[in-house]
Design an enzyme around this catalytic site. Structure first.
Site, PDB file in Angstrom:
ATOM      1  N   HIS A  60      -3.040   6.658   4.245  1.00  0.00           N
ATOM      2  CA  HIS A  60      -1.174   6.991   4.787  1.00  0.00           C
ATOM      3  C   HIS A  60      -1.111   7.884   4.335  1.00  0.00           C
ATOM      4  CE1 HIS A  60      -1.627   1.909   5.779  1.00  0.00           C
ATOM      5  NE2 HIS A  60      -0.481   1.981   4.772  1.00  0.00           N
ATOM      6  N   CYS A  65       0.866  -1.776   0.301  1.00  0.00           N
ATOM      7  CA  CYS A  65      -0.096   0.156   0.558  1.00  0.00           C
ATOM      8  C   CYS A  65       1.103   0.909  -0.286  1.00  0.00           C
ATOM      9  CB  CYS A  65      -0.901  -0.008   1.002  1.00  0.00           C
ATOM     10  SG  CYS A  65      -0.222  -0.105   2.686  1.00  0.00           S
TER      11      CYS A  65
END
Lengths: 352, 352
Positions: free
Chosen positions: B252, B132
């Site tokens: 994130h 990711c």
């Protein structure tokens, strides 16, 4: 405390997050205090603060408040420092100022005792205490600079809300509670109390600390860049910073990339060096998942360093993770430590 | 969904944090599905999942589960992928695998459609979906590489707990609630479920994601380093990473320093470029405090980029801040997007 010898100490900003830590640190470190004067802005004057079992009433800071004061620790915002620090000096006090008011003034030493204690000899009444995120970084970098030289630093910070004062800690707590309970609370303080917009900090990360300058950097980032060069006496050092606020109450963390002058140095040599460095505690054992974390640093005066490793491409490059209590080594403890250094170096005499 | 034409799609790990997002993304993106098969480990088999109004029972994933499947999206851990992805291929399915099982396998393309969609032509049945934190970074870097070349990347991450699964989101929530209420909860999941020690994540920052390798880097850091080189076809690129877990549920963030090949490029030229870059949303207006934040990216497929500025020392150096929903572009959406690319490139035929 209140012994017959020692110093008359004034704390300006005595009701703030840092001021409270300054008072506690003076007590904890058994600083030789003959008399303690607690001062604040008009807004907080009149509040009662108990110090070492004795109740003090906080008074409004005015020029005449500094009569007879030996050492004045300022942490009540830049404007109060600009106005009153010179007045305190006129009254014969030495000022240790925790705001950014005088930090980049050429005639004022900017001091982290582990790094440049000797700069205190040049003081003209005011000594500046650096920015919290700068202090913990230079404590970790200085022993490395001394042994291997230092060329470049790129830091990304993970900063606690207490850097923005007690109101920011309160905002984090209330916001977190509200979100957990499915309620909404309008952000009012962070990222910067005096800026136009306010954003949620709970369960978020805000890449803004202090206001923006025209060059796209925030004042906080420029403080880290400029103060690091001044404290380390390295005007040509390459320093870059990205400063980010986290939903952490106390404890700043920093991901620091640095390049040294020497070739062929291993991460283990850096670790060995930092094991015995002043003010540093090495916490670096990946196999046992030992590394510094903000939750573990609260209440300690030390700078914790871990995750030291060689860069995989740049032979002179290293990475490390630096954590410290931003209210203590980043502010209150460094200020008290400066006062201790002034005594040690014979630069301050107690007035009787 | 369940139309007479379209594809037979299997989701392996259908009850997990990413699996759930995969199902929602298939529906939201109106992926042409003839039949949907939801699979999981034995532990989660039997659970009911409602998709677009229709209740499905999750079945235990076995080799024979893939009979007739056209596309299998795997996100149930590396071991299940290693065991069952080859079985799915034997049954004629194309596998898009979201685990790290095959990512660095030379014969398996590692794909972010905005960057290296053409690598899909080399597939042998399995396509790997990158980590990711790698995905969102390369989406932001690729347009820069294309126009100005790319020499060096140093990234520090600010990662959400959902990267460690639904149990980690739950741990963050319960721990936060407990701390707010003055209670204590023993950490059991983070930083790494299978590692020796577990630490508090609420109001903390943990500089460990995945286990440590002998070189002092974590597997997560090495994934970012190695995957970036592979996806961008830059085996000589200098990449360094420090990966940190935050008390954020989803989203994130990354502080990225990069150096380009060309001289004399301004931050404004980088901004202009990213304004129209595929998959990127530029949020960069410091004067109005506009920059990406995890709390604002949740639910979006895009990669948000801001805080772009020239390094103050290195003429070819820049800093930027990159945020994305780690469950979507970082996982589910990138996987579904790979499946869409396979159709677009004529690399997959629907079996009737």
């Amino acid at each position: 405390m209140n012994q017959s010898n020692g110093y008359h100490v004034a704390v300006v900003g005595a009701t703030g997050a840092v001021g409270q830590q300054m008072i506690q640190t003076l007590v904890k470190e058994k600083f030789p205090i003959r008399q303690l004067t607690l001062l604040s802005s008009a807004r907080s004057a009149g509040k009662k603060v108990t110090v070492d079992g004795v109740e003090h009433t906080v008074q409004e800071a005015k020029p005449e408040s500094f009569a007879g004061v030996d050492i004045a620790l300022f942490s009540a915002g830049g404007n109060i420092s600009k106005e009153l620090a010179p007045e305190a000096v006129k009254h014969g006090a030495i000022v240790v100022d925790n705001t950014s008011a005088f930090r980049m003034d050429q005639d004022i030493p900017l001091v982290v005792p582990e790094v440049n204690e000797q700069d205190l000899h040049q003081h003209n009444g005011i000594i500046a205490n650096p920015n919290c995120s700068t202090i913990q970084m230079v404590v970790a970098l200085e022993p490395i600079r001394q042994k291997f030289g230092l060329k470049k630093v790129i830091v990304s910070t993970y900063q606690a809300v207490s850097g923005a004062g007690a109101v920011a800690i309160e905002e984090l707590q209330n916001q977190t509670k509200a979100i957990i309970n499915g309620e909404t609370v309008e952000p009012k303080i962070l990222p910067v109390k005096g800026d136009k917009n306010h954003y949620q900090i709970a369960f978020n990360a805000i890449p803004q600390i202090d206001k923006f300058q025209d060059n796209g950097y925030t004042y906080e980032e420029m403080k880290m860049i400029n103060e690091t060069k001044k404290i380390m006496h390295l005007p040509e050092l390459h320093v870059a910073a990205t400063c980010v606020r986290l939903p952490v109450a106390v404890g700043h963390s920093e991901s620091v990339y640095f390049e040294i002058e020497e070739d062929g140095i291993s991460a283990n040599e850096i670790k060995e060096l930092l094991k015995t460095a002043p003010g540093v505690v090495l916490q670096d054992d990946p196999e046992n998942q030992l590394y510094p974390m903000p939750a573990n640093c609260v209440g300690s005066n030390d700078v914790f360093v871990g995750r030291i490793r060689n860069d995989l491409n740049e032979g002179r490059g290293f990475h490390m993770w630096v954590v410290s209590d931003n209210l203590l080594k980043g502010a209150a403890w460094n200020s008290v430590q400066i006062a201790e250094s002034l005594i040690k170096l014979g630069l301050i005499k107690e007035k009787k």
